[in-house]
Design a protein around this motif. Structure first.
Motif, PDB file in Angstrom:
ATOM      1  N   GLU A 117      -0.765  16.851  15.792  1.00  0.00           N
ATOM      2  CA  GLU A 117      -2.005  17.502  15.415  1.00  0.00           C
ATOM      3  C   GLU A 117      -1.796  18.350  14.168  1.00  0.00           C
ATOM      4  N   GLY A 118      -2.818  18.397  13.342  1.00  0.00           N
ATOM      5  CA  GLY A 118      -2.717  19.214  12.136  1.00  0.00           C
ATOM      6  C   GLY A 118      -3.928  18.986  11.266  1.00  0.00           C
ATOM      7  N   LEU A 119      -3.768  19.202   9.975  1.00  0.00           N
ATOM      8  CA  LEU A 119      -4.853  18.935   9.040  1.00  0.00           C
ATOM      9  C   LEU A 119      -4.684  17.534   8.478  1.00  0.00           C
ATOM     10  N   ALA A 120      -5.766  16.768   8.474  1.00  0.00           N
ATOM     11  CA  ALA A 120      -5.736  15.438   7.870  1.00  0.00           C
ATOM     12  C   ALA A 120      -6.126  15.595   6.406  1.00  0.00           C
ATOM     13  N   GLY A 121      -5.189  15.995   5.584  1.00  0.00           N
ATOM     14  CA  GLY A 121      -5.507  16.259   4.185  1.00  0.00           C
ATOM     15  C   GLY A 121      -5.912  17.703   3.983  1.00  0.00           C
ATOM     16  N   ASP A 122      -6.272  18.026   2.752  1.00  0.00           N
ATOM     17  CA  ASP A 122      -6.621  19.409   2.426  1.00  0.00           C
ATOM     18  C   ASP A 122      -7.964  19.807   3.039  1.00  0.00           C
ATOM     19  N   LEU A 123      -8.026  21.046   3.489  1.00  0.00           N
ATOM     20  CA  LEU A 123      -9.312  21.628   3.881  1.00  0.00           C
ATOM     21  C   LEU A 123      -9.792  22.475   2.713  1.00  0.00           C
ATOM     22  N   GLU A 124     -11.092  22.478   2.523  1.00  0.00           N
ATOM     23  CA  GLU A 124     -11.677  23.289   1.474  1.00  0.00           C
ATOM     24  C   GLU A 124     -12.424  24.455   2.101  1.00  0.00           C
ATOM     25  N   ALA A 125     -12.162  25.638   1.617  1.00  0.00           N
ATOM     26  CA  ALA A 125     -12.914  26.800   2.087  1.00  0.00           C
ATOM     27  C   ALA A 125     -13.726  27.354   0.932  1.00  0.00           C
TER      28      ALA A 125
ATOM     29  N   ASP B 233       6.385  16.329  12.006  1.00  0.00           N
ATOM     30  CA  ASP B 233       5.832  15.135  12.651  1.00  0.00           C
ATOM     31  C   ASP B 233       4.869  15.486  13.791  1.00  0.00           C
ATOM     32  N   ALA B 234       4.295  16.690  13.745  1.00  0.00           N
ATOM     33  CA  ALA B 234       3.371  17.099  14.803  1.00  0.00           C
ATOM     34  C   ALA B 234       2.196  16.132  14.886  1.00  0.00           C
TER      35      ALA B 234
ATOM     36  N   TRP C 227       0.602  24.096   4.325  1.00  0.00           N
ATOM     37  CA  TRP C 227       0.288  25.489   4.639  1.00  0.00           C
ATOM     38  C   TRP C 227       0.027  25.644   6.138  1.00  0.00           C
ATOM     39  N   TRP C 228      -0.743  24.711   6.709  1.00  0.00           N
ATOM     40  CA  TRP C 228      -1.075  24.806   8.133  1.00  0.00           C
ATOM     41  C   TRP C 228       0.190  24.710   8.999  1.00  0.00           C
ATOM     42  N   ARG C 229       1.078  23.770   8.633  1.00  0.00           N
ATOM     43  CA  ARG C 229       2.320  23.638   9.411  1.00  0.00           C
ATOM     44  C   ARG C 229       3.107  24.933   9.375  1.00  0.00           C
ATOM     45  N   GLU C 230       3.121  25.552   8.209  1.00  0.00           N
ATOM     46  CA  GLU C 230       3.901  26.783   8.062  1.00  0.00           C
ATOM     47  C   GLU C 230       3.320  27.912   8.908  1.00  0.00           C
ATOM     48  N   VAL C 231       2.019  28.153   8.801  1.00  0.00           N
ATOM     49  CA  VAL C 231       1.430  29.289   9.512  1.00  0.00           C
ATOM     50  C   VAL C 231       1.325  29.037  11.013  1.00  0.00           C
ATOM     51  N   SER C 232       1.195  27.775  11.415  1.00  0.00           N
ATOM     52  CA  SER C 232       1.058  27.502  12.848  1.00  0.00           C
ATOM     53  C   SER C 232       2.420  27.183  13.475  1.00  0.00           C
TER      54      SER C 232
END
Ligand SMILES: [Zn+2]
Ligand SMILES: [Zn+2]
Length: 193
Positions: free
Chosen positions: A36-44, A33-34, A23-28
């Motif tokens: 920087e990103g999320l290391a696994g799922d984030l919980e909100a 192979d970036a 999801w993060w790759r898509e919205v950002s």
């Protein structure tokens, strides 16, 4: 990441959203192979309630970011635990002055003002994806460091000075201004102005 506004009451109800690396790759718009990103799922975790006509949200983002050290290029995880809140008032007939904000209000039912923690909503359903995206973007450090005292890579031979030592002569730390002075020196034929 929808929240049904018309189901909210005066007492806070808990909601939980999972923000995935995909999801993060898509919205950002970052590539697969970036560095920087999320290391696994984030919980909100979000607690939401109505306050008069307003919608009041508060909660916490938990998880970890994947980062690349600016000195030694090592990839590392940085745990995050970030509290947030957001107060939305009904947009009514108002239209945000900026086109992007107006589009978000029409698309997601939510418009975030410059203050980030405040905004407007419209309709019975709001999408919190844009809010999470903005909040997460602010968590990425401008100068990521794997640790405070990272010694970085040797500018001459490239070894990781955290784990190896080399016999390259210690050069004085070069500043961009020093480099610029050198360049100007060349261009003026050695004449310093
Ligand atoms: Zn490092
Ligand atoms: Zn070296």
């Amino acid at each position: 990441m929808k929240l049904h506004v018309d189901r909210l009451t005066d007492s806070p109800t808990p909601h939980r959203f999972v923000l995935t690396p995909a999801w993060w790759r898509e919205v950002s718009g970052s590539p697969e192979d970036a560095s920087e990103g999320l290391a696994g799922d984030l919980e909100a975790e979000v607690r939401a309630h109505k306050m008069g006509a307003d919608v009041y949200l508060e909660g916490e983002l938990r998880g970890a970011l994947a980062l690349e050290c600016g000195r030694c290029l090592a990839r590392y995880r940085q745990p995050i635990r970030e509290a947030f809140r957001l107060v939305l008032e009904p947009a009514g007939d108002r239209v945000p002055a900026d086109p992007e904000g107006a589009a978000a209000l029409a698309r997601d039912g939510v418009y975030l003002s410059d203050e980030v923690e405040a905004g407007w909503f419209r309709g019975s359903e709001i999408d919190l994806g844009g809010f999470f995206q903005e909040g997460i973007a602010l968590l990425f450090p401008v100068q990521p460091l794997c640790r405070e005292d990272c010694r970085g890579l040797c500018p001459s031979c490239g070894v990781d000075r955290n784990t190896e030592s080399c016999s390259c002569p210690e050069t004085s730390p070069s500043s961009p201004f020093a480099a610029l002075r050198g360049l100007r020196h060349q261009m003026t034929g050695g004449e310093e102005r």
